[in-house]
Design a protein around this motif. Structure first.
Motif, PDB file in Angstrom:
ATOM      1  N   VAL B 298      26.609  40.571  38.476  1.00  0.00           N
ATOM      2  CA  VAL B 298      26.895  39.191  38.855  1.00  0.00           C
ATOM      3  C   VAL B 298      28.350  38.903  38.421  1.00  0.00           C
ATOM      4  N   ALA B 299      29.143  38.465  39.353  1.00  0.00           N
ATOM      5  CA  ALA B 299      30.598  38.481  39.152  1.00  0.00           C
ATOM      6  C   ALA B 299      31.095  37.299  38.322  1.00  0.00           C
ATOM      7  N   PRO B 300      31.928  37.563  37.345  1.00  0.00           N
ATOM      8  CA  PRO B 300      32.521  36.471  36.550  1.00  0.00           C
ATOM      9  C   PRO B 300      33.691  35.846  37.295  1.00  0.00           C
ATOM     10  N   VAL B 301      33.385  35.180  38.408  1.00  0.00           N
ATOM     11  CA  VAL B 301      34.449  34.763  39.334  1.00  0.00           C
ATOM     12  C   VAL B 301      35.365  33.692  38.741  1.00  0.00           C
ATOM     13  N   ARG B 302      34.852  32.904  37.782  1.00  0.00           N
ATOM     14  CA  ARG B 302      35.697  31.855  37.183  1.00  0.00           C
ATOM     15  C   ARG B 302      37.027  32.439  36.704  1.00  0.00           C
ATOM     16  N   GLY B 303      36.941  33.595  36.081  1.00  0.00           N
ATOM     17  CA  GLY B 303      38.136  34.217  35.529  1.00  0.00           C
ATOM     18  C   GLY B 303      39.026  34.865  36.571  1.00  0.00           C
ATOM     19  N   TYR B 304      38.508  35.059  37.767  1.00  0.00           N
ATOM     20  CA  TYR B 304      39.320  35.689  38.817  1.00  0.00           C
ATOM     21  C   TYR B 304      40.083  34.662  39.642  1.00  0.00           C
ATOM     22  N   ILE B 305      39.667  33.395  39.566  1.00  0.00           N
ATOM     23  CA  ILE B 305      40.256  32.401  40.474  1.00  0.00           C
ATOM     24  C   ILE B 305      41.767  32.293  40.279  1.00  0.00           C
ATOM     25  N   GLU B 306      42.194  32.236  38.997  1.00  0.00           N
ATOM     26  CA  GLU B 306      43.641  32.102  38.758  1.00  0.00           C
ATOM     27  C   GLU B 306      44.433  33.245  39.387  1.00  0.00           C
ATOM     28  N   GLU B 307      43.858  34.463  39.331  1.00  0.00           N
ATOM     29  CA  GLU B 307      44.571  35.621  39.865  1.00  0.00           C
ATOM     30  C   GLU B 307      44.648  35.599  41.391  1.00  0.00           C
TER      31      GLU B 307
END
Lengths: 351, 351
Positions: B298-307
């Motif tokens: 399950v992807a930790p997408v919160r942390g990818y948004i900034e990138e």
């Protein structure tokens, strides 16, 4: 010459076998074995859990001196002291180039016949014919090593490289918190590996006083004797309530893998090198929910020898201390018994 | 307000539900939904494969405008256009700090009641109460975005971040050869992710003309329509006889995972993000023998948004193109039907 032969469950004998001779490829070497040993994985057929066709030559870890070389051999020379990984490889194919020499497209196994390579002797004997000598063997620089270094050099044939593979596969790096499941020779070497890769905390799961002591000398910062749910709870409590970054699984049972998988923190990684005999299957849903990765397998130790060898030679690491019993080759049956009954961590055989 | 409610197998209705109100913690925000969508994982309960208690509010992907904030909220302000990941997180706990915000110790899920957070609305509705707004929401810089960018921004709530997670978990890097199993929105986003991480070859496994076309526009260099043993043979043949470095598993069935595991080259890696519904179990012995690692979840997408956000805003990546159907919220039932029957790749809902 004399060599160890498996005849059936718990029936290991040392017998006369044909002397090895160079094959016609020009690529072979004959190595006089200076030291060999018994591996935890040798116990599977010894205990009858796997049942290879017998009689079977056995043993896959050795160091020795090159006594003969084929006409095409260029990387090893007569008199070289060499380390042999627990498999044969050409060190040039695409898998070898990818760091996966254990999956060499042309590789073979000790004590076995391989098409194109012929029969390669088992390591537990006086001499071994080495196919693809240039790819397989790694010469130790500086001539004949100090006898005190031989056990450490021998671990580079398998257990130290395998422990290192666990740590590399688990992604151990500077500052990692690491738990090691398994206090056999590989687990103990995994502690050495985790330490040299910079782990800040190394928790050894062990219940045996002698192994606990060696674990601490190798770099373990903590010992946890509990197993199963209790062991998992201890690890979580010790590591910020969430568990260690990395768990190194060095046993290979369903129980040990389950403990490893459930111990690692969310997003952590299990590096595994325990031979999963007859299983286990991994729960994809648990891995999905926790993002705990699993990586490892049969270790490509050939490629690790160059990295680890200098540290063995200068004493920075002392993996040879996993050998707590040395026996002559003729007492191979006693060596197997000691490993089987866990009265020894690992037994070295000196022909 | 109006919101989507699941009543049972293939029974989705849009109904009047209570308007959300700020809780007493001071940490909430109320967001007016500008766009939401239907996820492949919404189809599990829709199809009755999973059976949550009904009636159940549903939907977990949305972007919108902040309409109210609690007294303690400091990171988002009235009028901000925000992206919400498919979960709530505080963005400060130890798991969040480890990049695993999806395992936030204080986290919650949309459309569900969480102890300490209360009920958070489903995303498929007019408004959503957002617990822990500072941790959960990511404001888009530059005020109200161009409407043409909204679909792309919406993908950052789940599918683009999930495709990126597959690629990151698979270890895609400069020069990697990559196969993508699954041609749904996540698989297509995984192609975008693999390309931006530098993959030199990206092989999309797809049998559908429209999806093949989008795959190529997103960066796929090759299309393989074969599946199972045939598909594996094709991949191996295309990748030096040994298979791709990385396989991205974006489906979640036993068959797709099996194909992924058996396709990767020795020492390769499977990055998996397909929800393994009801299984599968992974064959540890195969992984051991081949050194193919498995990592994902399950992807930790919160942390990818900034990138990923800057590249969506400047058009370098166009994940919003996975939406090939836009319907008003009131037609949510049609949206589910289109996804279920695979007549649409992904459906956006505009309240």
């Amino acid at each position: 010459m004399r060599a160890t032969v498996l005849h059936g469950e718990r029936d290991i004998r040392v017998e006369d076998v044909p002397d090895p001779v160079l094959g016609t490829s020009g690529l072979d070497a004959i190595v006089r074995v200076v030291a060999a040993c018994v591996c935890g994985s040798d116990l599977w057929p010894y205990r009858g859990i796997t049942r290879p066709a017998v009689p079977k030559r056995i043993g896959h870890e050795f160091v020795g001196v090159v006594e003969e070389v084929g006409s095409e051999v260029t990387q090893v020379a007569l008199g070289d002291f060499v380390i042999a990984p627990f498999y044969q490889c050409d060190n040039t194919c695409v898998n070898c180039a990818n760091g996966m020499s254990v999956s060499c497209l042309n590789g073979g196994w000790w004590g076995s016949e391989t098409e194109g390579l012929g029969f390669a002797d088992g390591a537990q004997g006086e001499r071994v014919r080495v196919p693809m000598a240039d790819g397989t063997l790694v010469p130790v620089p500086g001539g004949q090593p100090d006898p005190a270094l031989v056990p450490g050099l021998l671990t580079l044939a398998d257990v130290m490289g395998t422990g290192h593979h666990a740590a590399v596969s688990g992604g151990v790096r500077e500052g990692s918190t690491v738990a090691v499941v398994g206090d056999g020779a590989v687990g103990l070497c995994a502690i050495i590996a985790a330490k040299r890769l910079g782990a800040s905390r190394i928790i050894a799961m062990s219940r045996h006083a002698a192994r606990q002591e060696l674990a601490v000398e190798f770099g373990a910062t903590d010992i946890v004797p509990e197993r199963g749910d209790e062991g998992i709870a201890r690890l979580k409590e010790m590591c910020g309530g969430i568990g260690p970054d990395v768990v190194l699984e060095c046993v290979g049972t369903k129980e040990s893998m389950d403990q490893a998988l459930r111990s690692a923190r969310p997003g952590g990684q299990v590096g595994f090198v325990g031979v999963p005999n007859g299983g286990p299957e991994l729960p994809a849903r648990t891995m999905f929910d926790t993002n705990v990765g699993v990586r490892g397998g049969v270790a490509p130790v050939r490629g690790y020898i160059e990295e680890l060898l200098p540290e063995v030679l200068d004493g920075r690491i002392e993996p040879g201390r996993v050998f707590d019993l040395v026996l002559p080759l003729e007492q191979a049956a006693d060596a197997y018994r000691a490993m089987d009954e866990r009265t020894a961590i690992k037994v070295m055989l000196a022909p």
